[in-house]
Write a protein that holds these residues in place. Structure first.
Motif, short mmCIF file in Angstrom:
data_model
loop_
_atom_site.label_atom_id
_atom_site.label_comp_id
_atom_site.label_asym_id
_atom_site.label_seq_id
_atom_site.Cartn_x
_atom_site.Cartn_y
_atom_site.Cartn_z
N VAL A 142 47.42 40.60 27.74
CA VAL A 142 48.53 40.53 28.69
C VAL A 142 48.02 40.88 30.08
N GLN A 143 48.26 39.97 31.02
CA GLN A 143 47.84 40.18 32.40
C GLN A 143 49.00 40.78 33.18
N THR A 187 45.54 43.91 29.69
CA THR A 187 45.61 44.75 28.50
C THR A 187 45.35 43.89 27.26
N HIS A 188 44.47 44.38 26.40
CA HIS A 188 44.16 43.69 25.16
C HIS A 188 44.79 44.43 23.99
N PHE A 189 45.37 43.68 23.08
CA PHE A 189 45.98 44.26 21.89
C PHE A 189 45.15 43.84 20.67
N PHE A 190 44.68 44.85 19.93
CA PHE A 190 43.83 44.60 18.78
C PHE A 190 44.54 45.01 17.49
#
Length: 250
Positions: free
Chosen positions: A78-79, A85-88
């Motif tokens: 998400v920019q 932000t990266h969601f793992f």
């Protein structure tokens, strides 16, 4: 009259013999039915190829779910301005261990972190009071029961059929506190909307929202087709609807 026994009576079989014969015949018939049609009475899952296919597909899906629960993956990015932000996804065992360690390190901090994430996931401003949350929940129910959703869309994935035809304003994105152009009713004394009034700019705030519920023809959004009747509500219900709609603004 002679007392000599009647030989014909001794030659006739007794009722007990008849009953035994009938019982034996019934058992033989039942055995024949079981042998001949027993396969057809088996559960459908053992005979229907489609049931076997469904069972195999279900087992495959369960195996995939188990694999997912134990693997790592990048779900989305998400920019937000200059920040990305990266969601793992992490294995469930790792996630549980991480949660346990954070809780042991500080229960209060762990709780606050969970609450913060819950607010963010629900799209509600962090720090919203319990009273406001209760109003939002009540307003959401009223939004459905008063069929507001048929005209005013709140979810990009769920269109509002009547709203498309009436070009009704949507409650999505950043709209609360924003300016909007409306057309005033040319003759407020009549119960119907009289077009041709003055166009003015208003702010989407509490006063405008409540007026739109009680007197929807007073100010009609420019470009929309007036079709909303005055909504029969109590002051408490209007307050709840206000809280819910305001919470939708991002």
């Amino acid at each position: 009259m002679s007392d000599a026994p009647n030989n014909n009576d001794r030659l006739q079989p007794s009722w007990a013999a008849h009953e035994l014969f009938a019982l034996g015949l019934t058992l033989l018939l039942a055995l024949w039915i079981m042998v001949k049609y027993g396969g057809d009475t088996a559960p459908a899952d053992h005979r229907d190829p489609r049931s076997a296919d469904r069972s195999a597909k279900r087992a495959e899906m369960d195996a995939d779910d188990e694999k997912v629960m134990g693997s790592y993956a990048l779900l989305k990015s998400v920019q937000d301005g200059e920040r990305k932000t990266h969601f793992f996804r992490v294995p469930i065992a790792n996630a549980m261990n991480d949660a346990s360690e954070k809780y042991q390190a500080g229960a209060e901090g762990f709780r606050n972190d969970l609450v913060s994430r819950a607010f963010k996931a629900a799209g509600i401003k962090e720090g919203t009071s319990t009273e406001e949350l209760e109003l939002i929940a009540k307003g959401k129910v009223l939004y459905q029961t008063k069929i507001c959703f048929t005209c005013h869309q709140v979810d990009p994935a769920v269109p509002a059929p009547a709203g498309l035809a009436l070009k009704a304003p949507k409650f999505m994105g950043a709209f609360w506190g924003e300016d909007r152009e409306v057309v005033l009713d040319a003759d407020p004394s009549t119960p119907t909307y009289e077009p041709g009034g003055q166009t003015v700019t208003v702010k989407m705030d509490e006063a405008y929202f409540l007026e739109s519920i009680e007197n929807p023809y007073a100010k009609v959004v420019k470009g929309a087709i007036p079709g909303m009747a005055a909504l029969p509500t109590t002051p408490e219900e209007r307050k709840a609807l206000l809280a819910y709609v305001r919470s939708l603004s991002k």
